[in-house]
Design a protein around this motif. Structure first.
Motif, PDB file in Angstrom:
ATOM      1  N   UNK A   1      -0.197  14.942 -15.537  1.00 43.07           N
ATOM      2  CA  UNK A   1      -0.273  16.394 -15.572  1.00 43.07           C
ATOM      3  C   UNK A   1       0.796  16.987 -16.484  1.00 43.07           C
ATOM      4  N   UNK A   2       1.915  16.282 -16.604  1.00 46.12           N
ATOM      5  CA  UNK A   2       3.056  16.826 -17.340  1.00 46.12           C
ATOM      6  C   UNK A   2       3.154  16.254 -18.749  1.00 46.12           C
ATOM      7  N   UNK A   3       2.039  15.922 -19.359  1.00 44.86           N
ATOM      8  CA  UNK A   3       2.078  15.354 -20.711  1.00 44.86           C
ATOM      9  C   UNK A   3       2.388  16.408 -21.761  1.00 44.86           C
TER      10      UNK A   3
ATOM     11  N   UNK B   1       0.829  -1.208   0.000  1.00 48.32           N
ATOM     12  CA  UNK B   1       0.000   0.000   0.000  1.00 48.32           C
ATOM     13  C   UNK B   1       0.864   1.258   0.000  1.00 48.32           C
ATOM     14  N   UNK B   2       1.970   1.229   0.718  1.00 48.31           N
ATOM     15  CA  UNK B   2       2.876   2.380   0.708  1.00 48.31           C
ATOM     16  C   UNK B   2       3.414   2.629  -0.689  1.00 48.31           C
ATOM     17  N   UNK B   3       3.740   1.557  -1.399  1.00 43.59           N
ATOM     18  CA  UNK B   3       4.215   1.702  -2.770  1.00 43.59           C
ATOM     19  C   UNK B   3       3.102   2.216  -3.674  1.00 43.59           C
ATOM     20  N   UNK B   4       1.881   1.732  -3.463  1.00 43.45           N
ATOM     21  CA  UNK B   4       0.752   2.178  -4.287  1.00 43.45           C
ATOM     22  C   UNK B   4       0.490   3.665  -4.110  1.00 43.45           C
ATOM     23  N   UNK B   5       0.601   4.155  -2.874  1.00 51.43           N
ATOM     24  CA  UNK B   5       0.394   5.584  -2.617  1.00 51.43           C
ATOM     25  C   UNK B   5       1.398   6.411  -3.402  1.00 51.43           C
ATOM     26  N   UNK B   6       2.664   6.024  -3.359  1.00 53.06           N
ATOM     27  CA  UNK B   6       3.700   6.777  -4.065  1.00 53.06           C
ATOM     28  C   UNK B   6       3.547   6.666  -5.580  1.00 53.06           C
ATOM     29  N   UNK B   7       3.229   5.464  -6.044  1.00 51.49           N
ATOM     30  CA  UNK B   7       3.100   5.280  -7.483  1.00 51.49           C
ATOM     31  C   UNK B   7       1.883   6.014  -8.035  1.00 51.49           C
ATOM     32  N   UNK B   8       0.822   6.120  -7.258  1.00 52.34           N
ATOM     33  CA  UNK B   8      -0.343   6.854  -7.740  1.00 52.34           C
ATOM     34  C   UNK B   8      -0.036   8.346  -7.839  1.00 52.34           C
ATOM     35  N   UNK B   9       0.664   8.879  -6.858  1.00 53.90           N
ATOM     36  CA  UNK B   9       1.088  10.278  -6.939  1.00 53.90           C
ATOM     37  C   UNK B   9       1.995  10.491  -8.145  1.00 53.90           C
ATOM     38  N   UNK B  10       2.878   9.545  -8.389  1.00 52.74           N
ATOM     39  CA  UNK B  10       3.768   9.634  -9.545  1.00 52.74           C
ATOM     40  C   UNK B  10       2.970   9.613 -10.851  1.00 52.74           C
ATOM     41  N   UNK B  11       1.929   8.784 -10.891  1.00 54.26           N
ATOM     42  CA  UNK B  11       1.077   8.721 -12.081  1.00 54.26           C
ATOM     43  C   UNK B  11       0.370  10.054 -12.313  1.00 54.26           C
ATOM     44  N   UNK B  12      -0.102  10.687 -11.239  1.00 52.15           N
ATOM     45  CA  UNK B  12      -0.775  11.973 -11.382  1.00 52.15           C
ATOM     46  C   UNK B  12       0.173  13.034 -11.929  1.00 52.15           C
ATOM     47  N   UNK B  13       1.418  13.014 -11.459  1.00 58.20           N
ATOM     48  CA  UNK B  13       2.396  13.983 -11.947  1.00 58.20           C
ATOM     49  C   UNK B  13       2.672  13.759 -13.427  1.00 58.20           C
ATOM     50  N   UNK B  14       2.830  12.522 -13.839  1.00 54.87           N
ATOM     51  CA  UNK B  14       3.089  12.233 -15.243  1.00 54.87           C
ATOM     52  C   UNK B  14       1.902  12.629 -16.123  1.00 54.87           C
TER      53      UNK B  14
END
Length: 203
Positions: free
Chosen positions: A96-98, A81-94
């Motif tokens: 947004x930065x398309x 779950x800790x990894x999922x939290x970080x990876x989801x935030x990373x997905x949102x940043x990517x």
């Protein structure tokens, strides 16, 4: 004479009744009907150990071994779950930065700068942003799951069972080994959330 014997036996009967009541009360405190071994001090109970609920009663060594495996998997789930939290935030940043900004570069011939496909490069814009309502709802849900699993692990540790605590440590090790085995160093595109914050979009 009979009256005297009755009077003499009454305190004994009262003491026995009090002892039985006390024994029942101690069993009631554990919520296990007096059949479980529970201690607030360090212990190595296996058979008849109970955790969280009276239904989690280990009546055999095999059941206790299954409980240990379950605790390891539960702790590994926390790391997932800790990894999922970080990876989801990373997905949102990517996501947004398309949009990419074209940047002029010098020709191979040494001429002037061009903005065409042949001599231009792109740079991802760097700026913060606020997640949408739905995105924040997902982030909060993942945080809630992480908090709930961590709380149950804490409750298990409070039983002071040596085997269970060792299983928690093993689960933390295996969870970190599996779910946090990430790329270190290199360019910002190769770095994962272990080496930089997920909300940072500039290398």
């Amino acid at each position: 004479m009979d009256h005297s014997q009755t009077m003499d036996m009454s305190p004994t009967a009262t003491s026995s009744g009090a002892a039985a009541t006390t024994s029942q009360a101690m069993g009631g405190m554990g919520g296990m009907g007096g059949s479980c071994k529970i201690s607030m001090l360090w212990n190595w109970y296996t058979v008849d150990s109970c955790f969280i609920s009276r239904h989690w009663h280990n009546t055999s060594s095999g059941m206790f071994a299954g409980s240990c495996i379950g605790v390891i998997l539960l702790t590994m789930t926390l790391e997932l779950l800790r990894r999922c939290v970080k990876e989801y935030d990373r997905y949102l940043v990517r996501a947004r930065s398309t949009r990419a900004i074209p940047v002029a570069t010098r020709d191979d011939d040494g001429g002037g700068k061009t903005d065409g496909a042949g001599g231009s490069s792109t740079v991802t814009p760097c700026y913060g942003f606020r997640p949408s309502l739905a995105q924040q709802a997902v982030r909060a849900f993942l945080h809630m799951l992480q908090f709930a699993v961590a709380y149950f692990i804490m409750l298990l540790a409070m039983y002071y069972n040596g085997y269970i605590i060792i299983c928690i440590f093993i689960g933390a090790y295996l969870g970190s080994f599996v779910f946090h085995w990430e790329t270190l160093g290199g360019s910002s595109d190769l770095q994962t959330t272990a080496t930089r914050e997920a909300t940072v979009c500039c290398g």
